[in-house]
Design an enzyme around this catalytic site. Structure first.
Site, PDB file in Angstrom:
ATOM      1  N   GLU A   3      -7.442  -5.639  -2.453  1.00  0.00           N
ATOM      2  CA  GLU A   3      -6.358  -4.560  -2.111  1.00  0.00           C
ATOM      3  C   GLU A   3      -6.797  -3.376  -1.230  1.00  0.00           C
ATOM      4  OE1 GLU A   3      -3.200  -4.667  -5.522  1.00  0.00           O
ATOM      5  OE2 GLU A   3      -4.432  -3.100  -5.748  1.00  0.00           O
ATOM      6  N   SER A  37       1.385  -3.608  -0.415  1.00  0.00           N
ATOM      7  CA  SER A  37       2.998  -3.750   0.208  1.00  0.00           C
ATOM      8  C   SER A  37       3.390  -5.278   0.251  1.00  0.00           C
ATOM      9  CB  SER A  37       2.978  -3.192   1.628  1.00  0.00           C
ATOM     10  OG  SER A  37       2.350  -1.757   1.461  1.00  0.00           O
ATOM     11  N   HIS A  93      -8.688  -0.663 -10.142  1.00  0.00           N
ATOM     12  CA  HIS A  93      -7.534  -0.357  -9.165  1.00  0.00           C
ATOM     13  C   HIS A  93      -7.866   0.944  -8.327  1.00  0.00           C
ATOM     14  CE1 HIS A  93      -3.820   0.825  -7.239  1.00  0.00           C
ATOM     15  NE2 HIS A  93      -3.316  -0.558  -7.618  1.00  0.00           N
ATOM     16  N   ASN A 132       2.247  -4.968 -10.997  1.00  0.00           N
ATOM     17  CA  ASN A 132       1.730  -3.470 -11.382  1.00  0.00           C
ATOM     18  C   ASN A 132       2.547  -2.379 -11.314  1.00  0.00           C
ATOM     19  OD1 ASN A 132       0.040  -1.334 -11.896  1.00  0.00           O
ATOM     20  ND2 ASN A 132      -1.129  -1.486 -10.215  1.00  0.00           N
ATOM     21  N   TRP A 133       3.156  -1.958 -12.455  1.00  0.00           N
ATOM     22  CA  TRP A 133       4.113  -0.916 -12.477  1.00  0.00           C
ATOM     23  C   TRP A 133       3.637   0.471 -12.490  1.00  0.00           C
ATOM     24  CZ3 TRP A 133       7.762  -2.722 -17.273  1.00  0.00           C
ATOM     25  CH2 TRP A 133       8.324  -3.981 -16.852  1.00  0.00           C
ATOM     26  N   LYS A 134       2.235   0.747 -12.547  1.00  0.00           N
ATOM     27  CA  LYS A 134       1.684   1.910 -12.322  1.00  0.00           C
ATOM     28  C   LYS A 134       2.195   2.876 -13.596  1.00  0.00           C
ATOM     29  CE  LYS A 134       0.642   0.850  -7.821  1.00  0.00           C
ATOM     30  NZ  LYS A 134       0.081   1.144  -6.614  1.00  0.00           N
ATOM     31  N   GLY A 173       2.937  -3.755  -6.383  1.00  0.00           N
ATOM     32  CA  GLY A 173       3.389  -2.462  -6.978  1.00  0.00           C
ATOM     33  C   GLY A 173       4.783  -2.511  -6.871  1.00  0.00           C
ATOM     34  N   GLU A 225      -6.451   3.286  -7.184  1.00  0.00           N
ATOM     35  CA  GLU A 225      -5.973   4.704  -7.617  1.00  0.00           C
ATOM     36  C   GLU A 225      -6.851   5.160  -8.835  1.00  0.00           C
ATOM     37  OE1 GLU A 225      -1.725   3.458  -8.521  1.00  0.00           O
ATOM     38  OE2 GLU A 225      -1.907   3.078  -6.245  1.00  0.00           O
ATOM     39  N   GLY A 238       1.220   0.889  -0.965  1.00  0.00           N
ATOM     40  CA  GLY A 238       2.239   1.767  -1.270  1.00  0.00           C
ATOM     41  C   GLY A 238       2.600   2.181   0.345  1.00  0.00           C
TER      42      GLY A 238
HETATM   43  P1  PGA Z   1       2.204  -1.897  -3.591  1.00  0.00           P
HETATM   44  O1  PGA Z   1       0.882  -1.501  -4.599  1.00  0.00           O
HETATM   45  O2  PGA Z   1       2.531  -3.225  -3.724  1.00  0.00           O
HETATM   46  O3  PGA Z   1       3.012  -0.585  -3.882  1.00  0.00           O
HETATM   47  O4  PGA Z   1       1.609  -1.680  -2.100  1.00  0.00           O
HETATM   48  C1  PGA Z   1       0.107  -2.720  -4.792  1.00  0.00           C
HETATM   49  C2  PGA Z   1      -1.247  -2.213  -5.908  1.00  0.00           C
HETATM   50  O5  PGA Z   1      -1.238  -1.072  -5.951  1.00  0.00           O
HETATM   51  O6  PGA Z   1      -1.529  -3.131  -6.845  1.00  0.00           O
END
Ligand code: PGA
Length: 256
Positions: free
Chosen positions: A168, A214, A96, A10-12, A235, A98, A174
């Site tokens: 998640e 993470s 997600h 997931n590149w966001k 991510g 976010e 993150g």
């Molecule tokens: P992260 O993000 O691997 O940077 O913790 C995971 C995600 O939000 O899907």
């Protein structure tokens, strides 16, 4: 019952079209194994079409990071499921954390997205997970159940076979503080049990459930060697082709 594992990046809101294309070339340079694992890239919308060209016939799949539940109309700034299918997207991330926490998406909205996606043949990756405050208050299962039950509320057994769930925990995203494989196992087993109750045992056994938060090349093996955990939603570590390739290799190790 064996489920095909997944490594999803997931590149966001990262990478221009050019950067996305450079990543794809670098990843293809590693000749990743696309038969024993589903490799899914989730770039920003604008890179979906160029990547679909670049990745055609490579076996690497594309996911969008969001979609709308209506197919067209006056929804400024939104993207529909048919539009995503038209650029060879096969998956879409729904709910997600976010989207839930920064953009105020409700579990009901997310359930509608999941339903529309499956209806048109796009496979949803439904994200569920508790905040640190909720975990410390002993509400992990209640929150996960709330996210899950709204997300799958109107699905039939047959539709559920297209579903992927990603656990998640918000506090792990993150932060560099991944959940322990034991914590992930516990919640993912709980999710599978809930899926069995809503659908049936056989359907629940076929649905892939990922861990995200993470994930790194160093810790992914510990998650993947747990037979309940079918893959990862990555991510930060998915932005670097070398790291992401390592994650793919490490994810396959328990299956070899
Ligand atoms: P992260 O993000 O691997 O940077 O913790 C995971 C995600 O939000 O899907």
């Amino acid at each position: 019952m064996s489920r095909l594992p997944i490594a999803a990046g997931n590149w966001k809101m990262n990478k221009t079209i050019e950067e996305a294309s450079e990543f794809a070339e670098a990843l293809l340079g590693f000749s990743p194994n696309t038969s024993d694992i589903e490799i899914i890239l989730c770039p920003p919308f604008v890179s979906l079409y160029p990547l679909s060209q670049k990745l055609a016939h490579t076996g690497i799949k594309l996911a969008a990071q969001n979609c709308h539940w209506e197919t067209k109309g006056a929804f400024t700034g939104e993207i529909s499921v048919p539009m995503l299918l038209a650029v060879q997207c096969q998956y879409v991330i729904c709910g997600h954390s976010e989207r839930r926490h920064i953009f105020g998406e409700t579990s009901e909205d997310i359930g509608k997205k999941v339903k529309t996606a499956i209806h048109f043949g796009l496979k949803p990756i439904l994200c569920v997970g508790e905040t640190l405050e909720e975990r410390e208050a002993g509400q992990t299962e209640a929150i996960v159940l709330n996210h899950l039950s709204h997300g799958i509320a109107t699905l039939t057994n047959e539709e559920a076979l297209s579903l992927v769930v990603a656990y998640e925990p918000v506090w792990a995203i993150g932060t560099g503080k991944a959940a322990t494989p034991q914590d992930a196992h516990q919640v993912i087993s709980f999710i599978r049990q809930q899926l069995a109750e809503k659908f049936n045992e056989k359907t629940a056994e076929q649905i892939r459930i990922l861990y995200g938060g993470s994930v790194t090349p160093e810790n992914v093996f510990d998650f993947m060697k747990d037979s309940e955990i079918d893959g990862s939603l990555v991510g930060g570590a998915s932005l670097d082709p070398t790291k992401f390739n390592k994650i793919i290799l490490e994810s396959l190790r328990p299956y070899q």
